[in-house]
Scaffold this motif. Structure first.
Motif, PDB file in Angstrom:
ATOM      1  N   SER A 185       0.045   3.566 -18.232  1.00 37.84           N
ATOM      2  CA  SER A 185      -0.861   4.722 -18.243  1.00 37.84           C
ATOM      3  C   SER A 185      -0.575   5.599 -19.456  1.00 37.84           C
ATOM      4  CB  SER A 185      -0.695   5.570 -16.987  1.00 37.84           C
ATOM      5  OG  SER A 185      -0.753   4.785 -15.846  1.00 37.84           O
ATOM      6  N   ARG A 186       0.707   5.779 -19.762  1.00 38.46           N
ATOM      7  CA  ARG A 186       1.071   6.632 -20.899  1.00 38.46           C
ATOM      8  C   ARG A 186       0.478   6.089 -22.188  1.00 38.46           C
ATOM      9  NH1 ARG A 186       7.080   6.174 -22.562  1.00 38.46           N
ATOM     10  NH2 ARG A 186       6.173   4.188 -23.080  1.00 38.46           N
ATOM     11  N   GLU A 187       0.612   4.758 -22.374  1.00 44.85           N
ATOM     12  CA  GLU A 187       0.054   4.153 -23.590  1.00 44.85           C
ATOM     13  C   GLU A 187      -1.443   4.434 -23.698  1.00 44.85           C
ATOM     14  OE1 GLU A 187       1.531   2.712 -26.132  1.00 44.85           O
ATOM     15  OE2 GLU A 187       3.370   3.344 -25.116  1.00 44.85           O
ATOM     16  N   ILE A 188      -2.129   4.326 -22.555  1.00 45.28           N
ATOM     17  CA  ILE A 188      -3.581   4.511 -22.588  1.00 45.28           C
ATOM     18  C   ILE A 188      -3.938   5.974 -22.806  1.00 45.28           C
ATOM     19  CG2 ILE A 188      -5.647   4.345 -21.171  1.00 45.28           C
ATOM     20  CD1 ILE A 188      -3.960   1.836 -19.976  1.00 45.28           C
ATOM     21  N   PHE A 189      -3.193   6.881 -22.167  1.00 48.63           N
ATOM     22  CA  PHE A 189      -3.467   8.308 -22.374  1.00 48.63           C
ATOM     23  C   PHE A 189      -3.305   8.668 -23.841  1.00 48.63           C
ATOM     24  CE2 PHE A 189      -2.001   9.178 -17.779  1.00 48.63           C
ATOM     25  CZ  PHE A 189      -3.263   8.864 -17.326  1.00 48.63           C
ATOM     26  N   LEU A 190      -2.282   8.074 -24.486  1.00 53.78           N
ATOM     27  CA  LEU A 190      -2.037   8.390 -25.899  1.00 53.78           C
ATOM     28  C   LEU A 190      -3.153   7.869 -26.783  1.00 53.78           C
ATOM     29  CD1 LEU A 190       1.809   7.762 -26.195  1.00 53.78           C
ATOM     30  CD2 LEU A 190       0.619   9.938 -26.360  1.00 53.78           C
ATOM     31  N   GLN A 191      -3.884   6.842 -26.302  1.00 56.35           N
ATOM     32  CA  GLN A 191      -4.947   6.267 -27.128  1.00 56.35           C
ATOM     33  C   GLN A 191      -6.278   7.011 -27.003  1.00 56.35           C
ATOM     34  OE1 GLN A 191      -5.241   2.143 -26.132  1.00 56.35           O
ATOM     35  NE2 GLN A 191      -3.164   1.740 -26.848  1.00 56.35           N
ATOM     36  N   VAL A 227       0.832  -1.205   0.000  1.00 52.44           N
ATOM     37  CA  VAL A 227       0.000   0.000   0.000  1.00 52.44           C
ATOM     38  C   VAL A 227       0.871   1.260   0.000  1.00 52.44           C
ATOM     39  CG1 VAL A 227      -1.580   1.360   1.418  1.00 52.44           C
ATOM     40  CG2 VAL A 227      -2.055  -1.041   0.996  1.00 52.44           C
ATOM     41  N   ILE A 228       1.958   1.246   0.825  1.00 46.66           N
ATOM     42  CA  ILE A 228       2.871   2.398   0.821  1.00 46.66           C
ATOM     43  C   ILE A 228       3.394   2.630  -0.595  1.00 46.66           C
ATOM     44  CG2 ILE A 228       5.104   3.266   1.615  1.00 46.66           C
ATOM     45  CD1 ILE A 228       4.664   1.698   4.205  1.00 46.66           C
ATOM     46  N   ALA A 229       3.820   1.525  -1.237  1.00 47.63           N
ATOM     47  CA  ALA A 229       4.388   1.640  -2.580  1.00 47.63           C
ATOM     48  C   ALA A 229       3.382   2.264  -3.539  1.00 47.63           C
ATOM     49  CB  ALA A 229       4.823   0.261  -3.085  1.00 47.63           C
ATOM     50  N   LEU A 230       2.130   1.813  -3.472  1.00 49.49           N
ATOM     51  CA  LEU A 230       1.131   2.315  -4.420  1.00 49.49           C
ATOM     52  C   LEU A 230       0.724   3.742  -4.122  1.00 49.49           C
ATOM     53  CD1 LEU A 230      -1.247  -0.652  -5.184  1.00 49.49           C
ATOM     54  CD2 LEU A 230       0.708   0.203  -6.454  1.00 49.49           C
ATOM     55  N   VAL A 231       0.612   4.059  -2.818  1.00 45.46           N
ATOM     56  CA  VAL A 231       0.212   5.417  -2.447  1.00 45.46           C
ATOM     57  C   VAL A 231       1.238   6.421  -2.969  1.00 45.46           C
ATOM     58  CG1 VAL A 231       0.019   6.990  -0.479  1.00 45.46           C
ATOM     59  CG2 VAL A 231      -1.208   4.824  -0.473  1.00 45.46           C
ATOM     60  N   ILE A 232       2.513   6.038  -2.924  1.00 42.27           N
ATOM     61  CA  ILE A 232       3.537   6.950  -3.427  1.00 42.27           C
ATOM     62  C   ILE A 232       3.597   6.906  -4.956  1.00 42.27           C
ATOM     63  CG2 ILE A 232       6.012   7.470  -3.452  1.00 42.27           C
ATOM     64  CD1 ILE A 232       6.145   6.229  -0.654  1.00 42.27           C
ATOM     65  N   ALA A 233       3.566   5.693  -5.518  1.00 40.01           N
ATOM     66  CA  ALA A 233       3.867   5.558  -6.944  1.00 40.01           C
ATOM     67  C   ALA A 233       2.721   5.990  -7.850  1.00 40.01           C
ATOM     68  CB  ALA A 233       4.247   4.102  -7.258  1.00 40.01           C
ATOM     69  N   THR A 234       1.450   5.728  -7.443  1.00 39.08           N
ATOM     70  CA  THR A 234       0.346   5.980  -8.374  1.00 39.08           C
ATOM     71  C   THR A 234       0.236   7.448  -8.800  1.00 39.08           C
ATOM     72  OG1 THR A 234      -0.823   4.129  -7.402  1.00 39.08           O
ATOM     73  CG2 THR A 234      -2.117   5.632  -8.749  1.00 39.08           C
ATOM     74  N   PRO A 235       0.176   8.398  -7.846  1.00 34.11           N
ATOM     75  CA  PRO A 235       0.057   9.789  -8.314  1.00 34.11           C
ATOM     76  C   PRO A 235       1.259  10.238  -9.132  1.00 34.11           C
ATOM     77  CG  PRO A 235       0.027   9.667  -5.895  1.00 34.11           C
ATOM     78  CD  PRO A 235       0.163   8.278  -6.392  1.00 34.11           C
ATOM     79  N   VAL A 236       2.455   9.822  -8.689  1.00 28.43           N
ATOM     80  CA  VAL A 236       3.654  10.225  -9.436  1.00 28.43           C
ATOM     81  C   VAL A 236       3.600   9.648 -10.848  1.00 28.43           C
ATOM     82  CG1 VAL A 236       6.162  10.059  -9.527  1.00 28.43           C
ATOM     83  CG2 VAL A 236       5.028  10.399  -7.332  1.00 28.43           C
ATOM     84  N   ALA A 237       3.244   8.350 -10.934  1.00 32.05           N
ATOM     85  CA  ALA A 237       3.236   7.687 -12.237  1.00 32.05           C
ATOM     86  C   ALA A 237       2.225   8.326 -13.175  1.00 32.05           C
ATOM     87  CB  ALA A 237       2.924   6.199 -12.064  1.00 32.05           C
ATOM     88  N   ILE A 238       1.028   8.627 -12.661  1.00 28.59           N
ATOM     89  CA  ILE A 238       0.001   9.229 -13.518  1.00 28.59           C
ATOM     90  C   ILE A 238       0.439  10.628 -13.945  1.00 28.59           C
ATOM     91  CG2 ILE A 238      -2.379  10.091 -13.528  1.00 28.59           C
ATOM     92  CD1 ILE A 238      -3.111   7.684 -11.804  1.00 28.59           C
ATOM     93  N   GLY A 239       1.046  11.361 -13.002  1.00 28.76           N
ATOM     94  CA  GLY A 239       1.554  12.686 -13.346  1.00 28.76           C
ATOM     95  C   GLY A 239       2.608  12.629 -14.429  1.00 28.76           C
ATOM     96  N   VAL A 240       3.572  11.705 -14.271  1.00 28.59           N
ATOM     97  CA  VAL A 240       4.641  11.581 -15.265  1.00 28.59           C
ATOM     98  C   VAL A 240       4.051  11.156 -16.611  1.00 28.59           C
ATOM     99  CG1 VAL A 240       6.704  10.298 -15.904  1.00 28.59           C
ATOM    100  CG2 VAL A 240       6.411  11.080 -13.558  1.00 28.59           C
ATOM    101  N   ALA A 241       3.112  10.205 -16.562  1.00 30.23           N
ATOM    102  CA  ALA A 241       2.519   9.715 -17.811  1.00 30.23           C
ATOM    103  C   ALA A 241       1.769  10.830 -18.520  1.00 30.23           C
ATOM    104  CB  ALA A 241       1.587   8.540 -17.520  1.00 30.23           C
ATOM    105  N   LEU A 242       1.029  11.634 -17.769  1.00 28.97           N
ATOM    106  CA  LEU A 242       0.298  12.755 -18.381  1.00 28.97           C
ATOM    107  C   LEU A 242       1.260  13.780 -18.949  1.00 28.97           C
ATOM    108  CD1 LEU A 242      -2.718  13.651 -16.089  1.00 28.97           C
ATOM    109  CD2 LEU A 242      -2.755  12.896 -18.453  1.00 28.97           C
TER     110      LEU A 242
END
Lengths: 310, 259
Positions: free
Chosen positions: A182-188, A79-94
């Motif tokens: 996420s990046r692949e999906i955003f691009l689609q 849960v710690i890993a996801l709480v940190i990684a999810t927002p960062v990952a979505i931000g980077v992907a966007l």
């Protein structure tokens, strides 16, 4: 005449169809067979530990008392890993898909993908030798200032080898998975829908909230679940970083343990009932992962009507 | 609630490529203006410069002026977001947001910029907009259903409802019927006729009969050849353009003799 020309068929095309459908069917069956085989192995090997008298299991209080603290530990780390990684990952992907100039975007995407190529033992070594040492002053600060929260209760570990450090290392490891999916999906996202939002007078961020994120939500859920799968099952990094111990609520004291690390650390010297116990722990991890994936499927299917697939 | 558009000496570029050359045209308020011409002649490109939607494509830029009741859309400090909220657009393919219900689709534009409206106001606006798009009777019992479940023609009218819900000054339509069957097309054409009582409407169409049916004024665009820029050949009353054009190229096109 007509009948004959209709009944004659081009055999080569037919054969190709048959070969393809056969190959696809075989591949599908193989997956199921492997999964079933693994499950069967785990169950059969775990039975001795599950039926043994409580005093023979490590800890002397039975399998359940042995397993539940490390189940909780596993979930905390993930849960710690996801709480940190999810927002960062979505931000980077966007950023990569919708904000960065094209040259920068491809370079950044490449660097993120490279993160996924680093072996987990390297992450473990980095976490244990560098991150834990550097981050321990922050833990002291948390213990002094936020200590009233049970999760930041002091005294903080002097070495920094805590479940929070392990979670942070895990978050770096799952980041590339979530980001690139996420990046692949955003691009689609269909251009049509992006333009619809812009033509209504949406700013870029509003366009993303209106068209991109809703379209990508099932994909984001899948990406996070894949990340969760890796976080739950990660072994080496946790085994190296975490100074394990009994279950504690505080994230900044040493203690806690995850299933995968428990198995990895104890398996080499285990024998007899101990092996069964560890395999039973593996079975529990298997069930958790299965459950997580089913929940993810359920979340995605709940929004099926509005997914745009129809 | 409608403004006129005056375009002066507009050139449209994609990077270095000149796509549309030197267009000057006056578009009257509360009227329907149709753009006709062969494929690739730049009429859609030109249409998209009227609400700065062409800027979505990297490298696209314009020279010249587009005046909305005298205010230059390309003036210093003009935000394209503001321009687009005043000049709405309906696209070639119906594009309701698939993740939103019919009701939310209509309200999508209004809810932008954190604009809050009460439920009562929202209900009234949804009904008014859908009635304005001749869609209310068909969807009033299923406003919570996804917009993508409607037929193509209904989806396109939903998009028109979404566009008029923000009460724009001008509505641009980029071949709004080209993906629709004849009956849905008729419904949209009737709607365009109603819309011009309140809005300035500009429509790009491939279908000359459609231009003749719906528009008050018609502009004919043409292109000299591949790689050459598109040009505005002639603009005038629809009746004149179809019966007695001044240019030979226009006459050849509207009578079906090309080149």
């Amino acid at each position: 005449m007509t009948t004959t020309s209709l009944t004659q068929s081009r055999c080569a095309g037919r054969a190709g169809d048959k070969v393809f459908s056969g190959a696809a069917l075989a591949a599908g069956c193989l997956i199921l067979a492997v999964l079933f085989g693994v499950a069967l192995f785990l169950v059969v090997q775990a039975i001795p530990a599950l039926v043994a008298s409580p005093d023979k299991i490590q800890g002397g209080e039975g399998f359940f008392a042995y397993i539940w603290p490390i189940v909780i530990g596993t979930l905390i780390a993930a849960v710690i890993a996801l709480v940190i990684a999810t927002p960062v990952a979505i931000g980077v992907a966007l950023f990569i898909s919708h904000f960065a100039p094209r040259g920068l975007a491809s370079g950044l995407g490449y660097v993120i993908d490279l993160l996924a190529a680093i072996p987990s033992v390297v992450y473990g070594a980095w976490g244990a030798a560098f991150l834990a040492r550097e981050i321990s002053p922050a833990y002291d600060w948390l213990a002094n200032n936020m200590g009233w929260l049970p999760i930041f209760q002091g005294p903080a570990s002097a070495t920094g080898k805590t479940i929070l450090t392990a979670g942070i290392v895990l978050s770096v490891m799952v980041l590339p998975i979530i980001t690139s999916l996420s990046r692949e999906i955003f691009l689609q996202t269909p251009k049509l829908h992006e333009e619809a939002a812009l033509a209504l007078g949406a700013t870029r961020w509003e366009m993303i909230r209106m068209a991109v994120i809703p379209f990508a939500r099932p994909g984001i859920v899948s990406a996070v679940m894949l990340g969760l799968g890796r976080a739950l099952g990660e072994t080496m990094a946790v085994a190296l970083v975490l100074s394990s111990g009994a279950l504690t609520a505080s994230l900044i004291q040493s203690g806690n343990q995850t299933i995968a690390a428990e198995i990895a650390l104890n398996f080499p010297e285990a024998s007899g009932l101990k092996v069964s116990t560890l395999i039973a722990a593996g079975l529990v991890l298997f069930i958790i992962t299965l459950g997580v994936n089913m929940i993810a499927r359920w979340i995605i299917s709940r929004h099926k009507e509005f997914s745009g697939a129809n | 609630m409608s403004k006129r558009i005056d375009v002066k000496d507009l050139n449209v570029y994609y990077g270095k490529f000149l796509a549309v050359e030197d267009v000057s045209i006056n578009i009257e308020a509360k009227s329907v203006t149709a753009f006709i011409g062969p494929s690739g002649c730049g009429k859609s490109t030109f249409l998209r410069t009227l609400n700065r939607m062409h800027e979505v494509i990297p490298g696209a830029r314009v020279e010249g002026e587009v005046l909305l009741d005298g205010d230059n859309l390309y003036g210093q400090g003009v935000d394209p977001v503001t321009v687009r909220s005043q000049i709405g657009m309906v696209f070639q393919r119906p594009n309701p947001f698939p993740t939103m219900s019919i009701r939310d689709n209509v309200l999508a534009g209004v809810r932008l910029n954190n604009h809050k409206i009460s439920k009562g106001e929202a209900d009234a606006l949804v009904e008014r907009s859908l009635q304005g798009a001749n869609l209310w009777n068909e969807v009033k019992d299923r406003l919570a259903k996804p917009g993508s479940g409607l037929s193509g023609g209904q989806q396109q009218r939903l998009c028109i409802a979404r566009a008029i819900a923000v009460e724009p000054q001008v509505i641009l339509m980029d071949e709004p019927c080209s993906a629709l069957d004849p009956i849905s097309t008729l419904a949209i054409e009737d709607l365009i006729n109603d819309l011009k009582d309140q809005y300035t409407v500009v429509i790009v169409t491939h279908n000359m009969q459609q231009a003749a049916r719906v528009s008050d004024r018609t502009a004919f665009f043409n292109i000299a050849g591949t790689g050459k820029p598109g040009k505005l050949i002639e603009v005038g009353d629809t009746h004149t353009i179809f019966s007695n054009p001044t240019q030979k190229a226009t006459e050849d096109y509207v009578s079906g003799r090309f080149g």
